[in-house]
Each structure stands twice: as C-alpha cells, then as structure tokens.
Write an enzyme that holds these catalytic residues in place. Structure first.
Site, PDB file in Angstrom:
ATOM      1  N   GLY A  12       0.771  -1.247   0.000  1.00 50.19           N
ATOM      2  CA  GLY A  12       0.000   0.000   0.000  1.00 50.19           C
ATOM      3  C   GLY A  12       0.796   1.287   0.000  1.00 50.19           C
ATOM      4  O   GLY A  12       0.265   2.339   0.363  1.00 50.19           O
ATOM      5  N   SER A  13       2.065   1.234  -0.435  1.00 46.79           N
ATOM      6  CA  SER A  13       2.838   2.485  -0.399  1.00 46.79           C
ATOM      7  C   SER A  13       2.292   3.504  -1.398  1.00 46.79           C
ATOM      8  O   SER A  13       2.351   4.716  -1.152  1.00 46.79           O
ATOM      9  CB  SER A  13       4.336   2.221  -0.635  1.00 46.79           C
ATOM     10  OG  SER A  13       4.565   1.811  -1.955  1.00 46.79           O
ATOM     11  N   ARG A  87      -4.735  -8.769  -8.853  1.00 47.18           N
ATOM     12  CA  ARG A  87      -5.679  -9.755  -9.355  1.00 47.18           C
ATOM     13  C   ARG A  87      -6.186  -9.299 -10.713  1.00 47.18           C
ATOM     14  O   ARG A  87      -6.496  -8.113 -10.894  1.00 47.18           O
ATOM     15  CB  ARG A  87      -6.839  -9.864  -8.378  1.00 47.18           C
ATOM     16  CG  ARG A  87      -7.496 -11.176  -8.410  1.00 47.18           C
ATOM     17  CD  ARG A  87      -8.516 -11.326  -7.324  1.00 47.18           C
ATOM     18  NE  ARG A  87      -9.567 -12.202  -7.817  1.00 47.18           N
ATOM     19  CZ  ARG A  87      -9.431 -13.506  -7.954  1.00 47.18           C
ATOM     20  NH1 ARG A  87      -8.307 -14.093  -7.630  1.00 47.18           N
ATOM     21  NH2 ARG A  87     -10.421 -14.235  -8.436  1.00 47.18           N
ATOM     22  N   LEU A  89      -8.569  -8.476 -13.503  1.00 44.20           N
ATOM     23  CA  LEU A  89      -9.977  -8.070 -13.509  1.00 44.20           C
ATOM     24  C   LEU A  89     -10.678  -8.670 -14.725  1.00 44.20           C
ATOM     25  O   LEU A  89     -10.061  -8.831 -15.791  1.00 44.20           O
ATOM     26  CB  LEU A  89     -10.071  -6.547 -13.568  1.00 44.20           C
ATOM     27  CG  LEU A  89      -9.594  -5.818 -12.299  1.00 44.20           C
ATOM     28  CD1 LEU A  89      -9.269  -4.359 -12.600  1.00 44.20           C
ATOM     29  CD2 LEU A  89     -10.619  -5.940 -11.179  1.00 44.20           C
ATOM     30  N   HIS A 105       2.072   0.676 -13.141  1.00 50.47           N
ATOM     31  CA  HIS A 105       2.814  -0.549 -13.440  1.00 50.47           C
ATOM     32  C   HIS A 105       4.307  -0.244 -13.338  1.00 50.47           C
ATOM     33  O   HIS A 105       4.773   0.788 -13.845  1.00 50.47           O
ATOM     34  CB  HIS A 105       2.452  -1.031 -14.852  1.00 50.47           C
ATOM     35  CG  HIS A 105       3.151  -2.295 -15.221  1.00 50.47           C
ATOM     36  ND1 HIS A 105       2.755  -3.526 -14.738  1.00 50.47           N
ATOM     37  CD2 HIS A 105       4.241  -2.523 -15.986  1.00 50.47           C
ATOM     38  CE1 HIS A 105       3.578  -4.455 -15.191  1.00 50.47           C
ATOM     39  NE2 HIS A 105       4.490  -3.876 -15.961  1.00 50.47           N
ATOM     40  N   GLU A 139      -6.742  -5.609 -22.184  1.00 52.59           N
ATOM     41  CA  GLU A 139      -5.434  -6.244 -22.357  1.00 52.59           C
ATOM     42  C   GLU A 139      -4.555  -5.923 -21.148  1.00 52.59           C
ATOM     43  O   GLU A 139      -4.408  -4.754 -20.776  1.00 52.59           O
ATOM     44  CB  GLU A 139      -4.790  -5.711 -23.639  1.00 52.59           C
ATOM     45  CG  GLU A 139      -3.610  -6.542 -24.106  1.00 52.59           C
ATOM     46  CD  GLU A 139      -3.016  -5.988 -25.402  1.00 52.59           C
ATOM     47  OE1 GLU A 139      -1.822  -6.200 -25.629  1.00 52.59           O
ATOM     48  OE2 GLU A 139      -3.758  -5.319 -26.158  1.00 52.59           O
ATOM     49  N   LEU A 140      -3.956  -6.960 -20.553  1.00 48.55           N
ATOM     50  CA  LEU A 140      -3.199  -6.791 -19.300  1.00 48.55           C
ATOM     51  C   LEU A 140      -2.030  -5.815 -19.453  1.00 48.55           C
ATOM     52  O   LEU A 140      -1.236  -5.928 -20.393  1.00 48.55           O
ATOM     53  CB  LEU A 140      -2.676  -8.159 -18.839  1.00 48.55           C
ATOM     54  CG  LEU A 140      -1.943  -8.169 -17.494  1.00 48.55           C
ATOM     55  CD1 LEU A 140      -2.908  -7.878 -16.356  1.00 48.55           C
ATOM     56  CD2 LEU A 140      -1.230  -9.490 -17.272  1.00 48.55           C
ATOM     57  N   ASP A 141      -1.913  -4.879 -18.511  1.00 50.06           N
ATOM     58  CA  ASP A 141      -0.823  -3.901 -18.492  1.00 50.06           C
ATOM     59  C   ASP A 141      -0.674  -3.185 -19.824  1.00 50.06           C
ATOM     60  O   ASP A 141       0.413  -3.046 -20.394  1.00 50.06           O
ATOM     61  CB  ASP A 141       0.500  -4.572 -18.078  1.00 50.06           C
ATOM     62  CG  ASP A 141       0.421  -5.109 -16.669  1.00 50.06           C
ATOM     63  OD1 ASP A 141      -0.276  -4.506 -15.840  1.00 50.06           O
ATOM     64  OD2 ASP A 141       1.047  -6.137 -16.394  1.00 50.06           O
ATOM     65  N   GLU A 170       7.314   6.188  -8.579  1.00 41.78           N
ATOM     66  CA  GLU A 170       5.881   5.836  -8.570  1.00 41.78           C
ATOM     67  C   GLU A 170       5.119   6.789  -7.658  1.00 41.78           C
ATOM     68  O   GLU A 170       4.030   7.269  -7.989  1.00 41.78           O
ATOM     69  CB  GLU A 170       5.677   4.398  -8.072  1.00 41.78           C
ATOM     70  CG  GLU A 170       6.218   3.348  -9.012  1.00 41.78           C
ATOM     71  CD  GLU A 170       5.813   1.931  -8.602  1.00 41.78           C
ATOM     72  OE1 GLU A 170       4.714   1.748  -8.055  1.00 41.78           O
ATOM     73  OE2 GLU A 170       6.611   1.004  -8.833  1.00 41.78           O
TER      74      GLU A 170
END
Ligand code: GRF
Length: 207
Positions: A12-13, A87, A89, A105, A139-141, A170
């Site tokens: 959770g940073s 997870r 989606l 990401h 599409e993932l990422d 980030e």
C-alpha cells in the site's frame, strides 16, 4: 471533488502516497482482495473505510468482480485507482469502468508487462527502467499512457535496488496523474492521452 476508491492487495505504499498528496479527490474507500493487506492500515489511519473482500471465498472471478462492483457502486465512486492490485480483472469489470479505471505498473510500458518486471529489466540489460500510469483496458498492463518516469539501471543493481529506485518515482507520478484526472485534464484520442496544460513534462526523467 471527485469520489475515488483505491483497490490494492498488499503493502500500500502507493495508496499512502496518494492519501498524503492533498489531491482534489475524496477517497471514499480502500478495498483489498486480501484481508491481511498491510496497506489497508493507511486508509484506517485516515478514517477511510477499509474493506476486504477475500477473493478465495467467491466461486469464480466473475462472482468476485460482481461483489467488487457492488462495493464500488455503494460507495458511489467515479474513479477507480489500482494501487498494487494483484488480481486480474474480468473484461466485464474493465469495460464497465473504462476511462475511469487507472493503474500503475512498475516498468516503462509497453516493455515488461506482467509480473517480476525488475528481474526482467535486469535480464534484458536495459539501461533505463521506470514506471507507467495508464488507463486500464482489457489487455493486461496495456492502455493509454498518462505519465511515465524513468530511472537509470546501475551496474550493481539487484531487482530490489532497482525496485526501490522505481518506487520513489511511482510515488511522484501517481498523485500527479490522479490530480490531472480529477481536474478533467486528461483527453484520450486515438488511444493516446493528451494532458491539457501540464505543469511539467509528461515524461519525467530522474537521474
Ligand atoms: C508497485 O510497484 C506498483 O507499481 C505495482 O505493485 C506495486 C505496489 O506497491 N502495480 P504498493 O503496494 O503500492 O507499495
């Protein structure tokens, strides 16, 4: 102020960085698919409802995502922020919230989608690595890129040292991207994000 929920699975940073950034956003809930997610504490400390939905207690991914949708709708969220949400989606979830579902990401997408991005960057010998905030598509990422930050890869880097150098960035770019969204300054055209009147360059080089 727009109403946002943050979905997370662990440390959770990034949630912490968002909560501390003084954004024009009302954080109405933090939701974790893991009851033990340490990051939920950052929400509790600020009296933001910390909800855990244990994905292991649902019969399918679809059933879990439906429960997630119910929580999001109950909270009346306009923006869904993924912050270390580990997870996948369902397509139905992503399509429902497309355009108001944002992820961070730990790589310079489209390089290194998926897991273990820092290991992958070291294995490829890239000299610059970083992180990306983007709108989520099925599409993932993948999906329209809002902002990226780059860091150098140093000769003695391990995945851990590289990850911590990226994480610093980030925590800078995620609040900035969410601020832009909240101010209505992100315009997507032909799959490309344009930031209206950014206060600084859309790409941040950090050396
Ligand atoms: C971050 O590296 C983020 O880019 C990735 O998962 C990690 C989450 O870290 N999606 P934290 O839980 O925000 O500390």
């Amino acid at each position: 102020m727009i109403r946002a929920v943050v979905l997370l699975s662990g440390r959770g940073s990034n949630l912490k960085a968002l909560l501390e950034a003084d954004l024009p956003v009302q954080f109405i809930a933090a939701i974790s698919n893991r009851p033990d997610a340490a990051g939920l504490e950052f929400a509790r400390a600020r009296n933001i409802p910390a909800i855990s939905l244990d994905h292991k207690t649902y019969p399918s991914r679809e059933a879990f995502d439906q429960a997630l949708i119910q929580e999001i709708e109950k909270a009346g969220a306009e923006l869904i922020i993924l912050a270390g949400y580990m997870r996948i989606l369902t397509k139905a979830f992503v399509e429902r919230y497309q355009g108001r579902l944002i992820n961070i990401h730990p790589s310079l997408l489209p390089a290194f989608p998926g897991l273990r991005t820092h290991e992958a960057a070291l294995a490829e010998g890239v000299k610059i690595h970083g992180c990306t905030v983007h709108f989520v598509t099925p599409e993932l990422d993948h999906g329209p890129i809002i902002i990226q930050a780059a860091v150098p890869v140093l000769p003695n880097d391990t995945a851990e040292t590289l990850a911590s150098r990226v994480l610093v960035e980030e925590h800078k770019i995620y609040p900035l991207a969410i601020k832009w969204f909240a101010e209505g300054r992100l315009v997507i055209s032909d799959g490309v994000v344009n930031v209206m009147n950014p206060e600084r360059s859309q790409s941040v080089l950090s050396y």
